[in-house]
Design a protein around this motif. Structure first.
Motif, PDB file in Angstrom:
ATOM      1  N   SER A 129       0.857  -1.190   0.000  1.00 49.13           N
ATOM      2  CA  SER A 129       0.000   0.000   0.000  1.00 49.13           C
ATOM      3  C   SER A 129       0.890   1.235   0.000  1.00 49.13           C
ATOM      4  O   SER A 129       2.018   1.215   0.503  1.00 49.13           O
ATOM      5  CB  SER A 129      -0.929   0.006   1.224  1.00 49.13           C
ATOM      6  N   ILE A 130       0.375   2.307  -0.583  1.00 49.00           N
ATOM      7  CA  ILE A 130       1.131   3.557  -0.679  1.00 49.00           C
ATOM      8  C   ILE A 130       0.142   4.716  -0.660  1.00 49.00           C
ATOM      9  O   ILE A 130      -0.956   4.623  -1.218  1.00 49.00           O
ATOM     10  CB  ILE A 130       1.995   3.578  -1.966  1.00 49.00           C
ATOM     11  N   TYR A 131       0.507   5.797   0.018  1.00 49.45           N
ATOM     12  CA  TYR A 131      -0.368   6.950   0.125  1.00 49.45           C
ATOM     13  C   TYR A 131      -0.197   7.872  -1.083  1.00 49.45           C
ATOM     14  O   TYR A 131       0.890   7.985  -1.651  1.00 49.45           O
ATOM     15  CB  TYR A 131      -0.062   7.740   1.406  1.00 49.45           C
ATOM     16  N   GLU A 132      -1.293   8.512  -1.444  1.00 53.91           N
ATOM     17  CA  GLU A 132      -1.236   9.507  -2.520  1.00 53.91           C
ATOM     18  C   GLU A 132      -0.192  10.566  -2.193  1.00 53.91           C
ATOM     19  O   GLU A 132      -0.073  11.000  -1.041  1.00 53.91           O
ATOM     20  CB  GLU A 132      -2.606  10.160  -2.709  1.00 53.91           C
ATOM     21  N   SER A 133       0.579  10.935  -3.225  1.00 57.67           N
ATOM     22  CA  SER A 133       1.648  11.946  -3.159  1.00 57.67           C
ATOM     23  C   SER A 133       2.933  11.423  -2.526  1.00 57.67           C
ATOM     24  O   SER A 133       3.909  12.161  -2.420  1.00 57.67           O
ATOM     25  CB  SER A 133       1.202  13.212  -2.420  1.00 57.67           C
ATOM     26  N   LEU A 157       7.875   0.196 -15.712  1.00 64.36           N
ATOM     27  CA  LEU A 157       6.705  -0.005 -14.854  1.00 64.36           C
ATOM     28  C   LEU A 157       5.527   0.800 -15.368  1.00 64.36           C
ATOM     29  O   LEU A 157       5.678   1.939 -15.804  1.00 64.36           O
ATOM     30  CB  LEU A 157       7.037   0.392 -13.419  1.00 64.36           C
ATOM     31  N   GLU A 158       4.343   0.199 -15.294  1.00 61.70           N
ATOM     32  CA  GLU A 158       3.128   0.910 -15.687  1.00 61.70           C
ATOM     33  C   GLU A 158       1.973   0.431 -14.817  1.00 61.70           C
ATOM     34  O   GLU A 158       1.773  -0.769 -14.628  1.00 61.70           O
ATOM     35  CB  GLU A 158       2.811   0.641 -17.156  1.00 61.70           C
ATOM     36  N   GLY A 159       1.223   1.360 -14.255  1.00 62.99           N
ATOM     37  CA  GLY A 159       0.070   1.003 -13.427  1.00 62.99           C
ATOM     38  C   GLY A 159      -0.803   2.220 -13.199  1.00 62.99           C
ATOM     39  O   GLY A 159      -0.300   3.342 -13.045  1.00 62.99           O
ATOM     40  N   LYS A 160      -2.087   2.017 -13.181  1.00 59.43           N
ATOM     41  CA  LYS A 160      -3.018   3.140 -13.030  1.00 59.43           C
ATOM     42  C   LYS A 160      -2.801   3.818 -11.683  1.00 59.43           C
ATOM     43  O   LYS A 160      -2.801   3.176 -10.633  1.00 59.43           O
ATOM     44  CB  LYS A 160      -4.460   2.650 -13.147  1.00 59.43           C
ATOM     45  N   GLY A 161      -2.583   5.116 -11.717  1.00 58.96           N
ATOM     46  CA  GLY A 161      -2.353   5.891 -10.507  1.00 58.96           C
ATOM     47  C   GLY A 161      -0.915   5.879 -10.023  1.00 58.96           C
ATOM     48  O   GLY A 161      -0.594   6.537  -9.033  1.00 58.96           O
ATOM     49  N   LEU A 162      -0.047   5.146 -10.719  1.00 60.58           N
ATOM     50  CA  LEU A 162       1.367   5.065 -10.349  1.00 60.58           C
ATOM     51  C   LEU A 162       2.226   5.664 -11.457  1.00 60.58           C
ATOM     52  O   LEU A 162       1.987   5.403 -12.636  1.00 60.58           O
ATOM     53  CB  LEU A 162       1.777   3.613 -10.104  1.00 60.58           C
ATOM     54  N   PHE A 163       3.227   6.431 -11.067  1.00 56.06           N
ATOM     55  CA  PHE A 163       4.018   7.180 -12.047  1.00 56.06           C
ATOM     56  C   PHE A 163       5.512   6.961 -11.789  1.00 56.06           C
ATOM     57  O   PHE A 163       6.089   7.549 -10.879  1.00 56.06           O
ATOM     58  CB  PHE A 163       3.669   8.670 -11.971  1.00 56.06           C
ATOM     59  N   VAL A 185       8.874   5.452  -7.699  1.00 50.54           N
ATOM     60  CA  VAL A 185       7.493   5.477  -8.179  1.00 50.54           C
ATOM     61  C   VAL A 185       6.685   6.457  -7.327  1.00 50.54           C
ATOM     62  O   VAL A 185       6.633   6.336  -6.097  1.00 50.54           O
ATOM     63  CB  VAL A 185       6.859   4.072  -8.096  1.00 50.54           C
ATOM     64  N   PHE A 186       6.068   7.417  -7.994  1.00 56.88           N
ATOM     65  CA  PHE A 186       5.220   8.411  -7.337  1.00 56.88           C
ATOM     66  C   PHE A 186       3.772   7.935  -7.388  1.00 56.88           C
ATOM     67  O   PHE A 186       3.304   7.447  -8.424  1.00 56.88           O
ATOM     68  CB  PHE A 186       5.354   9.759  -8.050  1.00 56.88           C
ATOM     69  N   ALA A 187       3.055   8.056  -6.278  1.00 57.95           N
ATOM     70  CA  ALA A 187       1.657   7.640  -6.214  1.00 57.95           C
ATOM     71  C   ALA A 187       0.733   8.823  -6.440  1.00 57.95           C
ATOM     72  O   ALA A 187       0.811   9.833  -5.729  1.00 57.95           O
ATOM     73  CB  ALA A 187       1.363   6.999  -4.864  1.00 57.95           C
ATOM     74  N   HIS A 202     -15.162  12.932  -9.873  1.00 61.07           N
ATOM     75  CA  HIS A 202     -15.941  12.348  -8.775  1.00 61.07           C
ATOM     76  C   HIS A 202     -15.823  10.827  -8.740  1.00 61.07           C
ATOM     77  O   HIS A 202     -16.665  10.154  -8.166  1.00 61.07           O
ATOM     78  CB  HIS A 202     -17.415  12.755  -8.912  1.00 61.07           C
ATOM     79  N   GLY A 203     -14.791  10.300  -9.366  1.00 63.09           N
ATOM     80  CA  GLY A 203     -14.611   8.852  -9.383  1.00 63.09           C
ATOM     81  C   GLY A 203     -13.943   8.346  -8.118  1.00 63.09           C
ATOM     82  O   GLY A 203     -13.600   9.124  -7.204  1.00 63.09           O
ATOM     83  N   GLN A 204     -13.748   7.059  -8.049  1.00 63.91           N
ATOM     84  CA  GLN A 204     -13.097   6.434  -6.899  1.00 63.91           C
ATOM     85  C   GLN A 204     -11.594   6.622  -7.022  1.00 63.91           C
ATOM     86  O   GLN A 204     -10.956   6.106  -7.933  1.00 63.91           O
ATOM     87  CB  GLN A 204     -13.447   4.943  -6.841  1.00 63.91           C
ATOM     88  N   LYS A 205     -11.057   7.373  -6.079  1.00 68.93           N
ATOM     89  CA  LYS A 205      -9.635   7.697  -6.148  1.00 68.93           C
ATOM     90  C   LYS A 205      -8.740   6.616  -5.552  1.00 68.93           C
ATOM     91  O   LYS A 205      -7.601   6.444  -5.974  1.00 68.93           O
ATOM     92  CB  LYS A 205      -9.363   9.017  -5.411  1.00 68.93           C
ATOM     93  N   TYR A 206      -9.253   5.889  -4.553  1.00 65.12           N
ATOM     94  CA  TYR A 206      -8.378   4.998  -3.794  1.00 65.12           C
ATOM     95  C   TYR A 206      -8.967   3.596  -3.764  1.00 65.12           C
ATOM     96  O   TYR A 206     -10.104   3.394  -3.352  1.00 65.12           O
ATOM     97  CB  TYR A 206      -8.190   5.524  -2.367  1.00 65.12           C
ATOM     98  N   ALA A 207      -8.189   2.641  -4.203  1.00 67.70           N
ATOM     99  CA  ALA A 207      -8.590   1.227  -4.199  1.00 67.70           C
ATOM    100  C   ALA A 207      -7.392   0.420  -4.702  1.00 67.70           C
ATOM    101  O   ALA A 207      -6.302   0.961  -4.900  1.00 67.70           O
ATOM    102  CB  ALA A 207      -9.824   1.006  -5.077  1.00 67.70           C
ATOM    103  N   ASP A 208      -7.618  -0.853  -4.921  1.00 64.96           N
ATOM    104  CA  ASP A 208      -6.545  -1.683  -5.478  1.00 64.96           C
ATOM    105  C   ASP A 208      -6.231  -1.256  -6.908  1.00 64.96           C
ATOM    106  O   ASP A 208      -7.123  -0.837  -7.663  1.00 64.96           O
ATOM    107  CB  ASP A 208      -6.963  -3.154  -5.478  1.00 64.96           C
ATOM    108  N   THR A 209      -4.969  -1.370  -7.278  1.00 64.87           N
ATOM    109  CA  THR A 209      -4.565  -1.096  -8.656  1.00 64.87           C
ATOM    110  C   THR A 209      -3.573  -2.167  -9.095  1.00 64.87           C
ATOM    111  O   THR A 209      -2.925  -2.801  -8.266  1.00 64.87           O
ATOM    112  CB  THR A 209      -3.937   0.312  -8.787  1.00 64.87           C
TER     113      THR A 209
END
Length: 220
Positions: A129-133, A157-163, A185-187, A202-209
């Motif tokens: 798990s990793i926190y946003e920012s 590396l490639e993943g939704k919400g991960l940079f 990797v920046f979250a 207004h979508g779901q920002k936090y969940a499994d990716t």
């Protein structure tokens, strides 16, 4: 004049031969003389490459007329540890003309051996798990377990919400060695596209990716 003999055909001239394989080699020699025969002709293979095995290494032809071809074909076996690169196979010809004069000549055929690269990405670690920012490290090891170098090794590396900070370029990794690597990797969040722009206010920002790590490389 001395009758001239050459390697007339070599079916494997431009064919990569995989180490650890067996293949049929169609090869022939030719008496290039237009009017002189070759008598009591002995052909012998001479090679310093110990990792190539031949079914036959010598032939005898009682006579090869002017312009005649001699079939030297056979199965050959490339050893599993045969080094990559060109291999010179020499054919030594010992023969006489009709007057009994003895001659010796040598012709060369070239074969090319390739080693199949064997490498893998191992020991991947990244937080569950990793926190946003936040920024964290993807760590791993690239292992070259083959007998040939690998070239232009890259990890992406490639993943939704991960940079990822970058695609990691590792370059050349020699046979039997390993290289450690890491990528920062920046979250962001799940509402961002691959460029980090918000696409779902207004979508779901936090969940499994799901994150995909790609390892690529080239052979010689």
């Amino acid at each position: 004049r001395q009758p001239k003999v050459i390697i007339h055909a070599n079916s494997l001239q431009n064919t990569p031969l995989q180490a650890g394989s067996q293949t049929f080699w169609s090869v022939s020699a030719k008496n290039c003389s237009s009017n002189r025969s070759m008598e009591n002709l002995k052909v012998t293979i001479l090679s310093e490459q110990k990792d190539i095995s031949f079914e036959k290494t010598a032939w005898y032809f009682e006579r090869a007329g002017a312009g005649a071809s001699m079939d030297l074909s056979q199965n050959i076996t490339i050893g599993i540890k045969a080094a990559s690169g060109p291999v010179q196979i020499q054919f030594q010809f010992e023969y006489e003309d009709k007057q009994g004069t003895a001659y010796t000549s040598t012709e060369t055929a070239t074969l090319t051996v390739v080693q199949e690269p064997k490498a893998e990405l191992a020991g991947l670690t990244f937080p569950e798990s990793i926190y946003e920012s936040d920024t964290d490290l993807l760590t791993f090891q690239v292992q070259n377990s083959g007998l040939a170098p690998i070239y232009n090794a890259k990890v992406h590396l490639e993943g939704k919400g991960l940079f990822p900070e970058k695609e990691l370029f590792l370059g050349t990794i020699e046979a039997g060695t390993s290289t450690d690597g890491e990528i920062s990797v920046f979250a962001g969040n799940l509402c961002m596209d691959n460029e980090g722009n918000m696409i779902e206010e207004h979508g779901q920002k936090y969940a499994d990716t799901l994150c995909t790590v790609s390892f690529s490389y080239e052979n010689e």
